[in-house]
Design an enzyme around this catalytic site. Structure first.
Site, PDB file in Angstrom:
ATOM      1  N   GLU A   1      -5.090  -4.167  -5.893  1.00 42.04           N
ATOM      2  CA  GLU A   1      -3.829  -5.137  -5.910  1.00 42.04           C
ATOM      3  C   GLU A   1      -4.692  -6.146  -5.012  1.00 42.04           C
ATOM      4  O   GLU A   1      -3.816  -7.826  -5.297  1.00 42.04           O
ATOM      5  CB  GLU A   1      -2.489  -4.581  -5.133  1.00 42.04           C
ATOM      6  CG  GLU A   1      -1.629  -3.457  -5.786  1.00 42.04           C
ATOM      7  CD  GLU A   1      -0.866  -2.844  -5.051  1.00 42.04           C
ATOM      8  OE1 GLU A   1      -1.175  -2.933  -3.410  1.00 42.04           O
ATOM      9  OE2 GLU A   1       0.278  -2.396  -5.574  1.00 42.04           O
TER      10      GLU A   1
ATOM     11  N   GLY B   1       0.588  -1.292  -0.454  1.00 42.44           N
ATOM     12  CA  GLY B   1       0.208   0.147  -0.117  1.00 42.44           C
ATOM     13  C   GLY B   1       0.710   1.317  -0.379  1.00 42.44           C
ATOM     14  O   GLY B   1       0.156   2.552   0.070  1.00 42.44           O
ATOM     15  N   GLY B   2       2.522   1.360   0.502  1.00 37.65           N
ATOM     16  CA  GLY B   2       3.131   2.081   0.151  1.00 37.65           C
ATOM     17  C   GLY B   2       2.822   3.216  -1.302  1.00 37.65           C
ATOM     18  O   GLY B   2       2.856   4.374  -1.324  1.00 37.65           O
ATOM     19  N   GLY B   3       1.869   2.208  -2.306  1.00 31.88           N
ATOM     20  CA  GLY B   3       2.304   2.957  -3.456  1.00 31.88           C
ATOM     21  C   GLY B   3       0.151   3.390  -3.452  1.00 31.88           C
ATOM     22  O   GLY B   3      -0.371   4.186  -4.255  1.00 31.88           O
TER      23      GLY B   3
END
Ligand code: DER
Length: 250
Positions: free
Chosen positions: A108, A100-102
């Site tokens: 996803e 979830g960093g992006g």
């Protein structure tokens, strides 16, 4: 750079070892490491890739597929994928992941759960003894915007330390808006989670690991769409490839 080549090594090895020869539907994740997964898949040649439909996990992933000259599909049409490749922000010894960093974690996870095989590719910086200790922003959580402040208070009672709504930073005034039109809350749990094997769904009475306990609690909060804890227990095993500093792949 060392990190870039570590990403490429992990991605290339993952494709070389797990790309199914007669794949029909392949999920493509988000982030910078998965760029090398697509690079390697394109190198397989059109004889191999022309019969495959590639399923994205957001706008960046969609662009990767289109720019690679690969056939683009969508998860709302194809829900049984042969394999999915994706990056991660942190991976513990049992291959529980934080993603979830992006800010792409919802699609996803949807693509990952629809794939027979889920392959994580990452550089050595993502290896961690316990989730939320190395990836200090903590657990990314996708939330419906009007519920954000309510969720911030609930997260604090669950043990998060100063959870925040992720802001757009230099690229956007105000909160980051996901590909699904929601906000992301980053919830740090600085003490981390005791790494433990996940309890497969087949053993519902087995005690949940701490990270699974939290995952279940998060889904119970009104307004939470999805969270960035990916663990083995809820489905087929996660396979992970790490590019190391010395060029090895583990
Ligand atoms: O958001 C995610 O989970 C992405 O997969 C991403 O955070 C992976 O990071 P990377 O850019 O280091 O591959």
């Amino acid at each position: 750079s060392v990190v870039e080549s570590a990403k490429r090594q992990a991605a290339y090895r993952a494709v070389d070892e797990h790309f199914p020869p007669h794949a029909r539907f392949v999920g493509i994740g988000s982030g910078s490491t998965v760029v090398f997964v697509v690079e390697r898949i394109v190198q397989l040649g059109r004889d191999t890739t022309d019969s495959i439909t590639f399923i994205p996990t957001g706008y960046q992933s969609k662009e990767l597929i289109i720019n690679g000259g690969l056939k683009l599909g969508s998860i709302d049409r194809y829900t049984e994928l042969d394999i999915a490749f994706d990056g991660a922000d942190e991976v513990d010894p049992y291959l529980n992941c934080i993603k979830g960093g992006g800010a792409c974690l919802f699609q996803e996870k949807l693509v990952a759960i629809c794939a027979k095989k889920f392959v994580v590719v990452a550089d050595y910086r993502k290896i961690s003894p316990s989730l939320s200790t190395h990836y200090t922003p903590g657990i990314p959580i996708e939330v419906v915007p009007p519920a954000a402040n309510y969720i911030l208070s609930r997260l604090t009672t669950l043990g998060a330390v100063s959870p925040v709504i992720r802001m757009g930073g230099a690229s956007k005034a105000g909160p980051c808006i996901t590909d699904n039109g929601n906000f992301i809350i980053d919830a740090p749990f600085p003490d981390g989670f005791i790494p433990s094997p996940s309890s497969p769904l087949s053993h519902p009475h087995k005690p949940l690991s701490p990270v699974e306990e939290l995952a279940r609690a998060l889904k119970g909060i009104v307004g939470v769409v999805e969270h960035g804890i990916f663990w083995n227990g809820d489905r087929k095993p996660i396979i992970a490839y790490f590019g190391m500093e010395d060029g090895r792949v583990e």
